[in-house]
Design an enzyme around this catalytic site. Sequence first.
Site, PDB file in Angstrom:
ATOM      1  N   ALA A 305     -17.343  -3.333  41.662  1.00 21.44           N
ATOM      2  CA  ALA A 305     -17.369  -4.130  42.895  1.00 21.44           C
ATOM      3  C   ALA A 305     -17.498  -3.258  44.139  1.00 21.44           C
ATOM      4  O   ALA A 305     -17.940  -3.725  45.202  1.00 21.44           O
ATOM      5  CB  ALA A 305     -16.108  -4.987  42.987  1.00 21.44           C
ATOM      6  N   TYR A 360     -20.985   5.752  34.477  1.00 18.59           N
ATOM      7  CA  TYR A 360     -20.845   6.848  33.512  1.00 18.59           C
ATOM      8  C   TYR A 360     -20.947   6.325  32.073  1.00 18.59           C
ATOM      9  O   TYR A 360     -21.646   6.907  31.229  1.00 18.59           O
ATOM     10  CB  TYR A 360     -19.495   7.528  33.737  1.00 18.59           C
ATOM     11  CG  TYR A 360     -19.248   8.748  32.876  1.00 18.59           C
ATOM     12  CD1 TYR A 360     -19.891   9.946  33.152  1.00 18.59           C
ATOM     13  CD2 TYR A 360     -18.348   8.701  31.810  1.00 18.59           C
ATOM     14  CE1 TYR A 360     -19.647  11.074  32.384  1.00 18.59           C
ATOM     15  CE2 TYR A 360     -18.096   9.812  31.041  1.00 18.59           C
ATOM     16  CZ  TYR A 360     -18.745  11.009  31.325  1.00 18.59           C
ATOM     17  OH  TYR A 360     -18.509  12.113  30.556  1.00 18.59           O
ATOM     18  N   LYS A 364     -23.690   7.358  29.208  1.00 20.81           N
ATOM     19  CA  LYS A 364     -23.323   8.000  27.953  1.00 20.81           C
ATOM     20  C   LYS A 364     -23.647   7.119  26.745  1.00 20.81           C
ATOM     21  O   LYS A 364     -23.990   7.628  25.669  1.00 20.81           O
ATOM     22  CB  LYS A 364     -21.843   8.375  27.973  1.00 20.81           C
ATOM     23  CG  LYS A 364     -21.509   9.469  28.989  1.00 20.81           C
ATOM     24  CD  LYS A 364     -22.316  10.738  28.747  1.00 20.81           C
ATOM     25  CE  LYS A 364     -21.895  11.884  29.643  1.00 20.81           C
ATOM     26  NZ  LYS A 364     -22.639  13.135  29.365  1.00 20.81           N
TER      27      LYS A 364
END
Length: 454
Positions: A305, A360, A364
């Site tokens: 957010a 992230y 990944k």
Amino acid sequence: MTDTYLHLVNHGATRTVAKKLGLPRPPVLRRYEPGAPLVAGPVLVAGRGPDADAVAQHLAGPPAEGGWDLAVHRHADDGVRYAAVVAVLTEVARPSDLADPALVVGGVLKGLLPGGRVVTLSRPALPDDGPALAAARQGVDGFLRSLAKELRGGATGNGVVVAAGVPVTAASVLATLRFFLSARSAYVDGQLLEVDADVPAGPVVADEARPLEGRVVVVTGAAQGIGRAIVETLVRDGARVVAVDVPAAGEKLARVANAVRGTALQLDVTAADAGTRILEHALARHGRLDVMVHNAGITRDKLLANMAPDRWSSVLAVNVEAQLRITEALLESGEFVDAPRLVALASTSGIAGNRGQTNYAASKAGVIGMVRATAPLLAPFGGTANAVAPGFIETEMTARIPPVTRQVARRLSTLQQGGLPVDVAEAVAFLASPAAGGIQGRTLRVCGQNLVGR
């Protein structure tokens, strides 16, 4: 970063106090030291049938015939403390078949030596298996992961899943078994790694202690932390290394490269020509390129957010887009064709997710998908693409986590501690080795069986 609590409860007067108070005592893990034995005691091979017999014969066989010269027992003996237990479960056909070997393993666990190993060998459950066979094979997964949570004293439990048609004595099966039995897998726990193919081990290895002799490896993000540990471990195993990092890390990068007599390349991996420059440097300085280790990565954590566009795009650009472009350049060059190995750094965040890390975790998870799709492209050249997914590792990055949060994160694993950069490096070195040629498109977690994800 030092885990002060782990040190205090395992040494000196504070160790005695901790025992009296009943405080949790994370174990000191058995890590690899050159020249140390593979296992420090007898090995029990549990299971019946030709596969169990073949594994036992190899483990006990003389080195001149390719054996490991271990003290192998085929039946549990009263009073014997085992350094390792290998449960060969490849021939189970119904869930009830798991009872005997599981209870044999259970009967020796209280006497398992500190730093011991339990390793299962099994077959994957396939869509065309009958219900009973699929139940038995999938049951090994739950058995192994739960068993690993019960082990103490730095012992670990892991599994080798042997694809259909691959013999248990295939080079990559035995190499994976050896990795899990060894101290190189100190922080790998509760994991099942599939061996997908029965392929030659790759170039002949004259010295088992230096499996990467003659191989040229590029490591990105090499100036510090996990990257530096990867460089040092690969050189220990015989590789010549090109260490890559951004120009801002130039001094650290030079020290790392000089310490191992490698070469340094200052480079932003997001540059459009990064792949070309990496290949040109490797060919000019070393005459070849055999292994590409995609380690460079960044975090820009924020709740979604509150996520600004640059935070999102920069993480994706470094962590996965750069890997894709560099890999594409290598594939198109025609120079990455001698049993090449690609090893990429993923993360447990990409498997289980993590609050405040949507960018992230997406990057990944993208790495995991990338290696799975890249593996078939390298297979015609005898190559592989795999990933390593670290959990909580003691690095400069995790040292910046608030102290209380850091302590909680350390204890949220079966081994009750964070891993070290060398633990990740050992997994990378294994997947980069010639003997790992049968492991294709897989992701190996190095997380101490962190209590998230699977």
